[in-house]
Design an enzyme around this catalytic site. Structure first.
Site, PDB file in Angstrom:
ATOM      1  CE  LYS A   1     112.565  94.121 113.175  1.00 42.06           C
ATOM      2  NZ  LYS A   1     113.472  93.678 114.266  1.00 42.06           N
TER       3      LYS A   1
ATOM      4  CD  GLU B   1     127.999 101.543 108.440  1.00 39.17           C
ATOM      5  OE1 GLU B   1     127.235 100.642 108.029  1.00 39.17           O
ATOM      6  OE2 GLU B   1     127.601 102.617 108.904  1.00 39.17           O
TER       7      GLU B   1
END
Ligand code: NAP
Ligand code: MG
Length: 487
Positions: free
Chosen positions: A182, A390
């Site tokens: 996917k 992040e």
């Protein structure tokens, strides 16, 4: 725009060797983040498609030609796929740049060859996976077999779509597994194209199925499906944790490659010119949408001011431009949402007390696109949010340190542990610091180097398991112990 459409066509699912529409008939639109225009419609996989793909993969694994094939034949097909990726590197590079916004220089010259390299390298492993004979008791002939797991579900992010296809699918297939892949919703095109090339290379139907669609729907259905033996995932720490929990219900094996906040450490005794270049590419390569980006730059106090001045100057020269221009080195962020998130972090940094010394703003190209300037925040404290979280964009946080102890302490003061850089001319210091850093990869006097043969993965919250190298084959195989009574 017309030229662009010439290379793209509606994307389909690839299930059991055929390009098909979703069972529901649903499609979604994939966008070019540099122009804010639609590229094409893509079939959107749902749970029914996941079920069909898993059954096809299961059948191919249990009784199909893949399971019965000689390893040498598997090797030949996977090597051929590597060749086909190289032969189509112009097309794949272009698709990747349209879908993701990264410079064509990166997608054509680096990403496509790296994806090919993965299939070439792991093709060779198909013929070299072996068990051992272990003479443990005289009354038995005892040996191990290294066997594939079965059906591997690969769920990948949008930052390196075709490289991630190589990292996950090449070792899984070389080991004899079948794969349901996917790609990220934002960047499905190169995965679909490589799925087609795999059929051309001779991969039997069902061995590699490609299901573009939503993580919360198709991805979730893969993780819950009892017919999937393992999930190999690269993406955010948040989704990784969710996959681990959800996969527990069906005792899925999982490999998680998650986020990072990697320290790039510059000692005063380094070749500072090289370190400035390394610090710049360490964060701005791939627009900073790189898990291993050197997003925390730790600079020794005595050279800090001089270093930051050079760095800021270099960052200002790195101007966002048309990703399809081969000269461009800074492309568009992948989406409006990603751009907003990154710009939000710049504001956060400034309000936390950091000093903006380069960039910081959106800079459309030709009036369009999610481009953000190469941004440097100086005077960052390692406890600030911009040093701990992040950002996943072209934003560098510069942090001072006093000595080796301070550098190692600050370097390791992070929930993550994906990568690190060390810049020094002192060979003892280089080795000593490399050992003390809690990171899955340490580069010395270099940054952002990768090879299909070198393991890559995280310490701490950056995940577990390894992509690439001989190490990654463990992630896609299991060991059977056989006892033969000889008395
Ligand atoms: P993400 O949101 O975690 O998505 C990654 C993949 O997971 C996508 O295909 C996504 O589908 C899918 N997904 C989302 N929700 C899911 C669910 N409930 N069940 C199953 N699958 C689901 O990450 P991203 O924003 O695409 O990528 C950026 C992140 O990846 C960063 O944190 C970066 O550090 C990390 N990364 C790590 C490495 C590494 O090697 N460690 C390499 C590259 C990137 P959708 O596309 O539909 O959301
Ligand atoms: Mg796109």
């Amino acid at each position: 725009m017309t030229d662009m459409l010439a290379t793209t066509r509606p994307g389909k699912l690839i299930i059991n060797g055929e390009a098909v529409d979703a069972a529901t008939g649903r499609t979604f639109r994939t966008m070019n983040p540099a122009t804010e225009e639609a590229i094409c419609e893509v079939a959107e996989a749902g749970p029914e498609d996941v079920d069909r793909a898993v059954k096809a993969a299961r059948a191919a694994f249990d009784g199909g030609p893949w399971a019965r094939m000689r390893p040498a034949e598997r090797q030949r097909i996977l090597f051929r796929l590597g060749d086909l990726i190289l032969e189509h590197a112009d097309e794949l590079g272009r698709l990747e740049t349209l879908d993701n916004g990264k410079p064509i220089f990166e997608s054509r010259q680096i990403d496509a060859p790296m994806a090919a390299n993965c299939f070439h390298y792991f093709a060779g492993w198909a013929t070299k996976l072996a068990g051992e004979t272990l003479p443990v008791q005289p009354a038995f002939f005892t040996y191990t077999l290294r066997e594939p797991l079965g059906v591997v579900g690969a769920i990948i992010p949008w930052n390196f779509p075709m490289i991630m296809v190589g990292w996950k699918c090449a070792p899984a297939l070389a080991a004899g597994n079948c794969v349901v892949l996917k790609p990220a919703e934002l960047t499905p095109l190169t995965a679909i194209r490589i799925g087609e090339l795999a059929l051309e290379a001779g991969l039997p139907p069902g061995v590699l199925n490609v299901l573009p669609g939503k993580g919360s729907v198709a991805g979730e259905a893969m993780v819950r499906h009892p017919g999937v033996d393992k999930i190999t995932f690269t993406g955010s720490t948040e989704v990784g944790k969710h996959i681990m929990k959800t996969g527990a219900d069906t005792v899925k094996k999982v490999t998680l490659e998650l986020g990072g906040k990697s320290p790039n450490i510059v000692f005063a005794d380094a070749d500072l010119e090289a370190a400035v270049r390394g610090a710049t590419t360490g964060i701005f390569y791939g627009k900073g949408e790189v898990c291993a980006a050197g997003s925390r730059l730790l600079v020794e106090s005595s050279v800090h001011d001089e270093f930051v001045a050079k760095l800021a100057e270099r960052a200002k020269r790195l101007v966002p431009a048309d990703p399809l221009d081969p000269k461009t080195r800074l492309g568009a962020l992948v989406s409006a949402a990603q751009m907003e998130k990154v710009l939000g972090y710049v504001d956060t940094g400034v309000s936390e007390g950091a000093k903006l010394v380069a960039g910081g703003k959106r800079q459309p190209v030709g009036g369009k696109g999610y481009f953000v300037q190469a941004t440097v925040l100086d005077q960052v404290d390692n406890r600030m949010r911009v040093a701990q979280e992040e950002i996943f964009g072209p934003v560098l946080a510069v942090i001072r340190f006093e000595d080796v102890e301070d550098a190692v302490r600050k370097g390791n003061d992070s929930p993550y542990g994906l990568a690190a850089g060390v810049w020094t001319r002192d060979v003892n210091k280089a080795h000593a610091v490399a050992r003390r850093l809690q990171a899955g990869t340490v580069w010395v006097n270099a940054y952002n180097f990768y090879d299909a043969g070198m393991p890559f993965g995280g310490y701490k919250a950056s995940g577990f398991g390894r992509d690439l190298g001989p190490e990654s084959l463990r992630e896609y195989t299991q060991v059977k112990s056989v006892w033969i009574s000889i008395e």
